[in-house]
Design a protein around this motif. Structure first.
Motif, short mmCIF file in Angstrom:
data_model
loop_
_atom_site.label_atom_id
_atom_site.label_comp_id
_atom_site.label_asym_id
_atom_site.label_seq_id
_atom_site.Cartn_x
_atom_site.Cartn_y
_atom_site.Cartn_z
N ASN A 151 12.76 6.83 -12.66
CA ASN A 151 12.94 6.00 -11.47
C ASN A 151 13.72 6.82 -10.44
OD1 ASN A 151 14.16 4.19 -9.57
ND2 ASN A 151 13.76 2.50 -10.97
N ILE A 191 8.23 7.02 0.20
CA ILE A 191 8.21 5.68 -0.42
C ILE A 191 6.88 4.99 -0.11
CG2 ILE A 191 9.32 3.43 -0.47
CD1 ILE A 191 11.94 4.86 0.30
N PHE A 239 4.03 6.31 -2.30
CA PHE A 239 3.97 5.77 -3.65
C PHE A 239 3.58 4.29 -3.63
CE2 PHE A 239 6.10 9.68 -4.78
CZ PHE A 239 5.51 9.98 -6.00
N GLY A 240 3.98 3.58 -2.57
CA GLY A 240 3.52 2.21 -2.43
C GLY A 240 2.01 2.15 -2.31
N LYS A 293 0.53 2.84 -5.67
CA LYS A 293 0.64 1.64 -6.52
C LYS A 293 -0.45 0.63 -6.14
CE LYS A 293 2.79 -1.38 -9.27
NZ LYS A 293 2.31 -2.65 -8.81
N LYS A 294 -0.63 0.43 -4.85
CA LYS A 294 -1.60 -0.55 -4.37
C LYS A 294 -3.02 -0.17 -4.77
CE LYS A 294 -2.89 -3.08 -0.17
NZ LYS A 294 -2.64 -3.21 1.30
N PHE A 314 -1.05 4.81 -9.29
CA PHE A 314 0.29 5.02 -9.86
C PHE A 314 0.49 4.09 -11.05
CE2 PHE A 314 4.92 4.20 -9.99
CZ PHE A 314 5.37 5.51 -10.16
N PRO A 364 3.35 2.69 -13.97
CA PRO A 364 4.80 2.58 -14.14
C PRO A 364 5.27 3.12 -15.49
CG PRO A 364 3.79 0.47 -14.59
CD PRO A 364 2.66 1.39 -14.17
N TRP A 389 12.82 1.07 -2.60
CA TRP A 389 11.89 1.52 -3.63
C TRP A 389 11.28 0.36 -4.43
CZ3 TRP A 389 8.97 5.48 -4.91
CH2 TRP A 389 8.45 5.55 -6.21
N ASP A 390 12.11 -0.50 -4.96
CA ASP A 390 11.59 -1.58 -5.81
C ASP A 390 10.62 -2.47 -5.04
OD1 ASP A 390 13.01 -0.67 -7.96
OD2 ASP A 390 14.66 -2.10 -7.74
N LEU A 430 7.24 -0.82 -4.58
CA LEU A 430 6.45 -0.66 -5.80
C LEU A 430 6.21 -1.98 -6.52
CD1 LEU A 430 5.45 2.15 -6.97
CD2 LEU A 430 7.14 2.28 -5.15
N SER A 431 6.63 -3.09 -5.91
CA SER A 431 6.47 -4.38 -6.59
C SER A 431 5.04 -4.89 -6.43
CB SER A 431 7.45 -5.39 -5.99
OG SER A 431 7.17 -5.60 -4.62
#
Length: 379
Positions: free
Chosen positions: A197, A226, A229-230, A233-234, A238, A240, A374-375, A378-379
């Motif tokens: 992380n 950031i 990476f978002g 993730k989308k 990425f 976790p 960050w959280d 990446l949520s």
């Protein structure tokens, strides 16, 4: 300060009360010489023989967050133990993060099992020094360490490092990505991982910084990293899963953004085990970072801590980093004086250009931005 705010949110690695032991009380009682806990150089203790004697009298060294498969730390620990067999090395929580190390220093102040020495990402080294957690100590090789790679007061100094790289298992990925831009391609869905992380891990922090540089960011602006990476993730690219040697070997992290010396180590470690690990340093996000060493100001074994530091910055210690594909801070000097292992130098991953490094204020700002965003990204 910002760094402290980030670090103090983390739990310690267990902190049962122990008997109190004042720092510097273990040994080093020669008249006219400094006590180990206050010695700022080996000369303060009366020379190397006196330091070795004091460390052997203490008989122990507490280290933390030193994975055997990280930059050749396994060999480093074995070599130190072989050279100083009277000193027992207590290695705790090898997979701890830089933040965990700082938390352990704080929560175990005055305890015999507090860490004596620390290996930290640069942002954590600087914030720890600002919090007055480290003892000033200048190793014998002090003058050979570039001024830009050390704290002027000797509270921390860079030791070894490398570049953010992309590792890829060619046995599972038909075309390995070479750049951050490549990582966005649909073919890498469910395949891209980070080593930890980034709000806690120096290596993952470097990965986000490199991604920022690849996406029109800067040392002063990590937000594009950031956002990158978002986006990963989308898109589903990425995952976790924090990459480790185990996840690489099992194929759980077929693409891992990590330091080049770790990825290069995986290539050797898993050769012949069904893993064809390729390593590339992305040209669109070149980011290098050294890891720093520091001595706990309240180290329970202050002489052993200083002896460990002397060993790390000896030619023997620096060449052990090279054996792990990491770039020791004394490499330029050792190349000139002929003490660098030439075969190991030839095996270092190839990189184009000269690295630059963020300033302390830029690192603090980047850490603050990560802690805040960050959280959510990446949520």
């Amino acid at each position: 300060m910002l760094g402290a705010a980030v670090l103090t949110t983390l739990s310690a690695c267990g902190a049962a009360p122990d008997a109190q032991q004042p720092a510097g009380a273990a040994s080093g009682d020669a008249k006219g010489k400094a006590q180990p806990g206050t010695a700022a150089s080996v000369a303060d203790l009366g020379g190397m023989d006196a330091l070795v004697a004091a460390a052997e009298k203490e008989g122990e060294l507490n280290v933390i967050a030193l994975p055997p498969d990280w930059a050749n730390y396994g060999e480093m620990l074995k070599a130190f133990q072989a050279k100083y067999p009277k000193i027992k090395v207590n290695s705790e929580n090898p997979d701890a993060s830089s933040a965990d190390e700082i938390a352990a220093v704080k929560s175990r102040k005055g305890q015999k099992r507090a860490p004596d020495v620390l290996d930290l990402g640069i942002a954590f080294a600087r914030s720890g020094a600002a919090e007055n957690l480290f003892a000033p100590y200048k190793v014998t090789a002090w003058d050979k360490i570039p001024a830009s790679q050390k704290d002027a007061d000797g509270r921390w100094y860079n030791d070894y490092g490398g570049y953010v790289s992309i590792g890829c298992d060619a046995a599972r990925v038909s075309t390995c990505p070479q750049t951050f831009a490549d990582l966005l391609k649909p073919e890498y869905k469910g395949k891209v991982a980070l080593n930890g992380n980034p709000t806690k891990s120096g290596s993952a922090f470097g990965g986000v910084y490199a991604a920022a540089l690849a996406n029109k960011g800067s040392f002063a602006d990590i937000q594009p990293g950031i956002d990158f990476f978002g986006q990963l993730k989308k898109s589903g690219n990425f995952i976790p899963v924090e990459s480790t040697p185990a996840t690489v070997e099992k194929g759980e992290t077929p693409i891992s953004i990590d330091w080049d010396y770790l990825n290069a180590g995986y290539a050797e470690q898993f050769k012949g085990k069904g893993v064809d690990w390729k390593v590339s340093v992305p040209s669109d996000g070149v980011y290098a970072q050294y890891y720093s060493q520091a001595i706990n100001k309240d180290a329970p074994h202050p002489a052993a801590a200083r002896l460990w530091m002397e060993f790390l910055y000896s030619a023997e210690g620096q060449n052990i980093w090279l054996g792990g594909h990491a770039r020791p801070v004394l490499l330029p000097v050792m190349t000139q004086d002929g003490t660098a292992d030439k075969d190991a130098v030839a095996k270092l991953p190839q990189v184009q250009g000269t690295p630059s490094f963020p300033a302390s204020a830029e690192l603090d700002k980047a850490k603050a931005t990560l802690a805040e965003k960050w959280d959510k990204a990446l949520s």
